[in-house]
Design an enzyme around this catalytic site. Sequence first.
Site, PDB file in Angstrom:
ATOM      1  N   TYR A 111      -3.363 -16.974  54.829  1.00 48.95           N
ATOM      2  CA  TYR A 111      -3.314 -15.651  54.204  1.00 48.95           C
ATOM      3  C   TYR A 111      -1.869 -15.263  53.905  1.00 48.95           C
ATOM      4  O   TYR A 111      -0.943 -15.681  54.599  1.00 48.95           O
ATOM      5  CB  TYR A 111      -3.920 -14.590  55.131  1.00 48.95           C
ATOM      6  N   TYR A 150      -9.776 -22.836  57.911  1.00 49.05           N
ATOM      7  CA  TYR A 150      -8.609 -22.790  58.793  1.00 49.05           C
ATOM      8  C   TYR A 150      -9.059 -22.675  60.246  1.00 49.05           C
ATOM      9  O   TYR A 150     -10.147 -22.161  60.535  1.00 49.05           O
ATOM     10  CB  TYR A 150      -7.689 -21.620  58.414  1.00 49.05           C
ATOM     11  N   ARG A 160     -12.929 -21.730  60.758  1.00 48.25           N
ATOM     12  CA  ARG A 160     -13.660 -20.858  59.853  1.00 48.25           C
ATOM     13  C   ARG A 160     -14.027 -21.612  58.594  1.00 48.25           C
ATOM     14  O   ARG A 160     -13.186 -22.288  58.005  1.00 48.25           O
ATOM     15  CB  ARG A 160     -12.816 -19.636  59.448  1.00 48.25           C
ATOM     16  N   HIS A 163     -14.219 -18.856  52.965  1.00 48.63           N
ATOM     17  CA  HIS A 163     -14.916 -17.588  52.762  1.00 48.63           C
ATOM     18  C   HIS A 163     -14.032 -16.596  52.018  1.00 48.63           C
ATOM     19  O   HIS A 163     -12.813 -16.718  51.994  1.00 48.63           O
ATOM     20  CB  HIS A 163     -15.364 -16.973  54.102  1.00 48.63           C
ATOM     21  N   HIS A 165     -13.608 -12.308  51.743  1.00 47.19           N
ATOM     22  CA  HIS A 165     -13.972 -11.013  52.310  1.00 47.19           C
ATOM     23  C   HIS A 165     -14.315 -10.035  51.186  1.00 47.19           C
ATOM     24  O   HIS A 165     -13.635  -9.996  50.155  1.00 47.19           O
ATOM     25  CB  HIS A 165     -12.818 -10.442  53.126  1.00 47.19           C
TER      26      HIS A 165
END
Length: 247
Positions: A111, A150, A160, A163, A165
């Site tokens: 991120y 990640y 994870r 995906h 959000h």
Amino acid sequence: MAAAPAADAEFLMRDTTSHPPAYAPGYKTSVLRSPRNSLISLQNSLSEVTAPVFRADELGALDHDLLMNGAKGGLPIGERLIVHGHVRDQLGRPVKNALVEVWQCNASGRYRHKKDQYIGAIDPNFGGCGRMLTDENGYYYFRTIKPGPYPWRNRINDWRPAHIHFALSGDGWAQRLITQMYFEGDPLIASCPILRSVPSEEQIRGLIALQDLAAFIPLDSRAYRFDIVLRGRRATLFENLVQGNVA
């Protein structure tokens, strides 16, 4: 017979069985975040049946284009995607002019946030967030790159799945929804502790976007379809007129 609901009509009661339990020990952070007492259902008030109204001119021209809205000196690295779908309420009615906000990591699974210390590379041309409004039919779409998986500090070697959000603001605060979208065929879905807290396989499938071959852009982008359901308003009931009577 049911008429269209009034703008200030109450929303249907939340179906708690369609949501993961607040306390799911396999998802470690839920242990501290979950309430200790039973939730109380209250009658809708003005704070639930109303919400901010958004205008198209409040959004930037590239807000829905994650390929371009963070680009500095080139294009972001990764598989180019179109994500699109409809936002409807649980009675099948389109939710128009809903604000759809999205954020995600880059193709390496990192991120754009100062506290993200994963060793994945930072992409200087990818901001990782965007927003758009649904149209009259509740339709939305945006361009992006496919996020990478990640690792995370839940249990040893937990990863994870890829995906995106989503945060949605509809006609009332009771329609506020924050969720995640996953990708069809991702092998990490089956082992994700967060998804394993979802009550049923059917509900997990509702979080998985399906590849939409018809929406591919040739020599450019693949496409995924992700439809979203928000709470519906109660309709006003009325009796049909008896045949022959004059209103």
